[in-house]
Design a protein around this motif. Structure first.
Motif, PDB file in Angstrom:
ATOM      1  N   THR A 291     -13.208  -1.740  -7.384  1.00 33.62           N
ATOM      2  CA  THR A 291     -12.176  -2.548  -7.536  1.00 33.62           C
ATOM      3  C   THR A 291     -11.220  -1.264  -7.451  1.00 33.62           C
ATOM      4  O   THR A 291      -9.894  -1.822  -6.160  1.00 33.62           O
ATOM      5  CB  THR A 291     -11.822  -3.431  -8.024  1.00 33.62           C
ATOM      6  N   ALA A 292     -10.695  -0.865  -7.574  1.00 32.86           N
ATOM      7  CA  ALA A 292     -10.036  -0.050  -7.582  1.00 32.86           C
ATOM      8  C   ALA A 292      -9.529   1.165  -6.815  1.00 32.86           C
ATOM      9  O   ALA A 292      -8.495   1.295  -5.980  1.00 32.86           O
ATOM     10  CB  ALA A 292      -9.571   0.823  -8.387  1.00 32.86           C
ATOM     11  N   VAL A 293     -10.400   1.173  -5.962  1.00 36.17           N
ATOM     12  CA  VAL A 293     -10.790   2.050  -4.758  1.00 36.17           C
ATOM     13  C   VAL A 293     -10.294   1.262  -3.718  1.00 36.17           C
ATOM     14  O   VAL A 293      -9.583   1.775  -2.658  1.00 36.17           O
ATOM     15  CB  VAL A 293     -11.902   2.907  -4.255  1.00 36.17           C
ATOM     16  N   THR A 294     -11.393   0.026  -3.773  1.00 36.30           N
ATOM     17  CA  THR A 294     -10.507  -0.561  -2.806  1.00 36.30           C
ATOM     18  C   THR A 294      -8.679  -1.437  -2.670  1.00 36.30           C
ATOM     19  O   THR A 294      -8.735  -1.404  -1.294  1.00 36.30           O
ATOM     20  CB  THR A 294     -10.791  -1.815  -2.235  1.00 36.30           C
ATOM     21  N   GLY A 295      -7.809  -0.981  -3.180  1.00 33.03           N
ATOM     22  CA  GLY A 295      -6.709  -1.228  -3.659  1.00 33.03           C
ATOM     23  C   GLY A 295      -6.196  -0.177  -2.760  1.00 33.03           C
ATOM     24  O   GLY A 295      -5.461  -0.160  -2.671  1.00 33.03           O
ATOM     25  N   LEU A 296      -7.045   0.731  -3.260  1.00 33.60           N
ATOM     26  CA  LEU A 296      -6.248   1.898  -3.164  1.00 33.60           C
ATOM     27  C   LEU A 296      -6.203   2.043  -1.555  1.00 33.60           C
ATOM     28  O   LEU A 296      -5.230   2.786  -0.562  1.00 33.60           O
ATOM     29  CB  LEU A 296      -6.607   3.249  -3.546  1.00 33.60           C
ATOM     30  N   LEU A 297      -7.300   1.990  -0.291  1.00 32.36           N
ATOM     31  CA  LEU A 297      -7.433   2.232   0.251  1.00 32.36           C
ATOM     32  C   LEU A 297      -6.426   0.634   1.575  1.00 32.36           C
ATOM     33  O   LEU A 297      -7.022   0.305   2.747  1.00 32.36           O
ATOM     34  CB  LEU A 297      -8.886   2.175   0.800  1.00 32.36           C
ATOM     35  N   GLN A 298      -6.442  -0.432   0.795  1.00 33.34           N
ATOM     36  CA  GLN A 298      -5.562  -1.112   1.514  1.00 33.34           C
ATOM     37  C   GLN A 298      -4.298  -0.961   2.287  1.00 33.34           C
ATOM     38  O   GLN A 298      -3.068  -0.418   2.186  1.00 33.34           O
ATOM     39  CB  GLN A 298      -5.467  -2.222   0.560  1.00 33.34           C
ATOM     40  N   ASP A 299      -4.488  -1.269   3.702  1.00 34.58           N
ATOM     41  CA  ASP A 299      -3.577  -0.329   4.275  1.00 34.58           C
ATOM     42  C   ASP A 299      -2.338  -1.394   4.741  1.00 34.58           C
ATOM     43  O   ASP A 299      -1.251  -1.297   5.346  1.00 34.58           O
ATOM     44  CB  ASP A 299      -3.781  -0.301   5.980  1.00 34.58           C
ATOM     45  N   ASP A 300      -2.350  -2.873   4.344  1.00 38.62           N
ATOM     46  CA  ASP A 300      -1.546  -3.672   4.423  1.00 38.62           C
ATOM     47  C   ASP A 300      -0.643  -4.091   3.159  1.00 38.62           C
ATOM     48  O   ASP A 300       0.385  -4.940   3.285  1.00 38.62           O
ATOM     49  CB  ASP A 300      -2.548  -5.559   5.130  1.00 38.62           C
ATOM     50  N   VAL A 301      -0.637  -3.493   1.930  1.00 41.86           N
ATOM     51  CA  VAL A 301      -0.019  -3.979   1.209  1.00 41.86           C
ATOM     52  C   VAL A 301       0.084  -2.152   0.746  1.00 41.86           C
ATOM     53  O   VAL A 301      -0.951  -1.112   0.666  1.00 41.86           O
ATOM     54  CB  VAL A 301      -1.138  -3.871   0.209  1.00 41.86           C
ATOM     55  N   THR A 302       1.718  -2.117   0.124  1.00 38.79           N
ATOM     56  CA  THR A 302       2.121  -0.455  -0.126  1.00 38.79           C
ATOM     57  C   THR A 302       2.419  -0.520  -1.614  1.00 38.79           C
ATOM     58  O   THR A 302       3.472  -1.488  -1.879  1.00 38.79           O
ATOM     59  CB  THR A 302       3.284  -0.368   0.531  1.00 38.79           C
ATOM     60  N   LEU A 303       1.096   0.190  -2.439  1.00 34.57           N
ATOM     61  CA  LEU A 303       1.289  -0.193  -3.420  1.00 34.57           C
ATOM     62  C   LEU A 303       2.755   1.199  -4.052  1.00 34.57           C
ATOM     63  O   LEU A 303       3.128   1.706  -3.694  1.00 34.57           O
ATOM     64  CB  LEU A 303       0.689   0.291  -4.282  1.00 34.57           C
ATOM     65  N   PRO A 304       3.091   1.179  -4.692  1.00 34.48           N
ATOM     66  CA  PRO A 304       4.576   1.324  -5.922  1.00 34.48           C
ATOM     67  C   PRO A 304       3.597   2.908  -6.712  1.00 34.48           C
ATOM     68  O   PRO A 304       2.212   2.354  -6.993  1.00 34.48           O
ATOM     69  CB  PRO A 304       5.091   0.753  -6.865  1.00 34.48           C
ATOM     70  N   PRO A 305       3.935   3.805  -6.705  1.00 31.95           N
ATOM     71  CA  PRO A 305       3.534   4.856  -6.744  1.00 31.95           C
ATOM     72  C   PRO A 305       2.898   4.976  -8.135  1.00 31.95           C
ATOM     73  O   PRO A 305       1.380   4.924  -9.216  1.00 31.95           O
ATOM     74  CB  PRO A 305       4.514   5.913  -7.835  1.00 31.95           C
ATOM     75  N   GLU A 306       3.344   3.806  -9.547  1.00 30.77           N
ATOM     76  CA  GLU A 306       3.065   3.197 -10.620  1.00 30.77           C
ATOM     77  C   GLU A 306       1.837   2.694 -10.736  1.00 30.77           C
ATOM     78  O   GLU A 306       0.781   2.919 -11.394  1.00 30.77           O
ATOM     79  CB  GLU A 306       4.230   2.519 -12.016  1.00 30.77           C
ATOM     80  N   ALA A 307       1.355   2.109  -9.489  1.00 33.95           N
ATOM     81  CA  ALA A 307       0.027   0.939  -9.486  1.00 33.95           C
ATOM     82  C   ALA A 307      -0.779   1.934  -9.326  1.00 33.95           C
ATOM     83  O   ALA A 307      -2.173   1.914  -9.583  1.00 33.95           O
ATOM     84  CB  ALA A 307       0.724  -0.363  -9.248  1.00 33.95           C
ATOM     85  N   ALA A 308      -0.989   2.789  -7.940  1.00 32.64           N
ATOM     86  CA  ALA A 308      -1.803   4.214  -7.952  1.00 32.64           C
ATOM     87  C   ALA A 308      -1.836   4.436  -9.035  1.00 32.64           C
ATOM     88  O   ALA A 308      -2.836   5.126  -9.344  1.00 32.64           O
ATOM     89  CB  ALA A 308      -1.149   4.568  -6.374  1.00 32.64           C
TER      90      ALA A 308
END
Length: 498
Positions: A291-308
């Motif tokens: 789940t964590a890796v999938t979230g990091l690899l998403q191109d259509d969503v920019t995660l804030p540094p804290e979430a990453a």
């Protein structure tokens, strides 16, 4: 009465002289040994001339009946020492000497008076009867001694078979001692040749043809003996031993089969539990990582540094958890298959505990440690001890409240150094303490993040290093694990007992 017969067996370890088929007492066929016959004949040869010389010098003072009574006494003594044959020879010789020296006319084999003839005839008859009775009594005494010794040996034989879990070695040793043999070997034939099942004595034969005597128990099993050859009653008694050996051999085979079946059942149980653990506990950290890796690899969503950073921390944490789970599974597999290798050496507890806590990463930072550096060094495998301590501390951390830190202390107790891991969690009922160390046990089913192998692996490692782990209730609530390990050689004078 002196020993009447030379016993062919050791009286302290004989077996009953009974026919295995009928159960009836066997008739003794004991014979006088040659040395007994020789002793009786020698006594007659020396005693009769001496007695005759002494009585001849007193011929004017003793009459014929007195002379015959003294000769009769000598004949009885000869019978006691040498049996019937020397006594009969002595009686005939005494009859002739009495006729020659003490019956008128002297120095002639003639008898002038009928009363003297009657006295001599009565003497030879009484001497013969007394000699026969003395010899019979001696033989009966020897038979009774043999029967008693054999009964005692049978009692020991039965006791060994009943109470010894593997009676073969003891039975073979009893057989060797009973018959006074040099060595006894129980051999069994397999595809590779003869295999030794049990052995007693020196220079034991490893093949039947190397033995001085061999007894076949069955087509595949042979009893090889070295020493004197057995015959007669000894062969019958040996049959009782071989019957018991066959029973003991079958018992050993069944015990091995039962042990193999138990190991197979345990392996099947472990395999079932392992599949259950893989289906749940191992998939949980993998799902979190995925789940964590999938979230990091998403191109259509920019995660804030804290979430990453949080997702990366999740990956790191779940990877450590997965590594610990796989490590415990591998360790338990090594313990179950006996593939554990030890590399023990003297090491300080103050060296092991920090390394164990460091392997727990962030979880080990909240542990209070009191391990003096002055403690004597222990004899252990550093790597296995570190894993064992880490597993025990990890279990304590999983159950302890956040505001109640786990305490790790160490002190010397006698010839051991004792390490205590104390938590203040809900504790474990005293009746469940034994279940703590069973594989795949998670009492209370708390989300401890493990498959229930940590304490089982810890105990297995400690047992292999001749250590011990004992659970106790913590005063005020919780569980205390006491780990004891032997002090290394040359360290017994260091440190003080508490």
């Amino acid at each position: 009465m002196p020993d009447a017969l030379e016993h062919p067996m050791n009286p302290a370890a004989a077996t009953p002289a009974r026919s295995p088929a009928s159960g009836l007492p066997a008739r003794a066929r004991a014979r006088l040994p040659a040395r007994r016959l020789a002793s009786g004949l020698l006594l007659a040869l020396v005693g009769l001339p001496l007695a005759t010389a002494a009585l001849t010098s007193l011929r004017g003072q003793v009459d014929l009946p007195s002379v015959l009574l003294l000769y009769l006494l000598l004949v009885v003594v000869v019978a006691v020492v040498g049996g019937f044959l020397p006594a009969a020879v002595a009686a005939v010789a005494a009859f002739l000497l009495a006729n020659w020296y003490f019956t008128p006319p002297f120095h002639r084999f003639q008898i002038a008076k009928q009363s003297d003839l009657l006295a001599l005839v009565v003497f030879i008859a009484v001497a013969g009867v007394v000699s026969a009775l003395v010899d019979l009594a001696a033989r009966r005494t020897a038979e009774a001694t043999r029967a008693r010794a054999e009964a005692e040996a049978l009692a020991r034989l039965g006791g060994t078979l009943l109470h010894d879990p593997d009676p073969l070695p003891e039975l073979v040793e009893q057989l060797r001692v009973t018959f006074g043999l040099q060595s006894v070997t129980l051999l069994r034939r397999d595809r590779q040749g003869w295999r030794v099942e049990a052995v007693a004595g020196d220079a034991a034969p490893i093949r039947p043809e190397y033995a001085s005597d061999a007894v076949e128990l069955d087509p595949q099993t042979t009893l090889a003996l070295t020493g004197r050859r057995l015959a007669g009653d000894d062969r019958r008694v040996l049959k009782a031993f071989t019957d018991q050996l066959a029973v003991a051999l079958e018992s050993r085979r069944l015990s091995r089969a039962a042990a193999d079946a138990a190991l197979l059942a345990e392996a099947n149980q472990l395999r079932t539990a392992l599949l259950a653990a893989v289906s749940h506990d191992l998939r949980t950290p993998l799902a979190s990582i995925k789940t964590a890796v999938t979230g990091l690899l998403q191109d259509d969503v920019t995660l804030p540094p804290e979430a990453a950073a949080e997702l990366l921390a999740t990956i790191d944490q779940q990877t450590d958890r997965l590594d610990a789970l796989v490590g415990n599974l591998l360790d338990m597999s090594r313990l179950q298959t006996g593939a554990l290798s030890l590399h023990t050496r003297p090491i300080g507890v103050d060296e092991v505990v920090p390394a164990a806590l460091a392997s727990l990463a962030d979880r080990g930072r909240g542990v209070q440690v009191d391990v003096p550096e002055t403690l004597p060094r222990i004899h252990a495998d550093p790597g296995l001890l570190e894993r064992a301590v880490a597993n025990v501390v990890a279990n304590a951390l999983a159950w302890s409240p956040p505001d109640q830190p786990v305490q790790v202390t160490a002190a010397r107790h006698g010839d051991q150094v004792e390490l205590q891991v104390v938590d203040h969690g809900p504790g474990v009922p005293a009746g469940d303490h034994g279940r703590l160390f069973q594989p795949f046990q998670r009492l209370g089913d708390a989300a401890s993040g493990g498959v229930g192998l940590g304490l089982a692996v810890a105990r297995g490692f400690l047992d292999a290093m001749h250590g011990q782990i004992v659970p106790e209730d913590t005063p005020g609530g919780g569980l205390t694990m006491r780990i004891g390990l032997p002090i290394a050689d040359g360290q017994t004078g260091q440190g003080a007992d508490r």
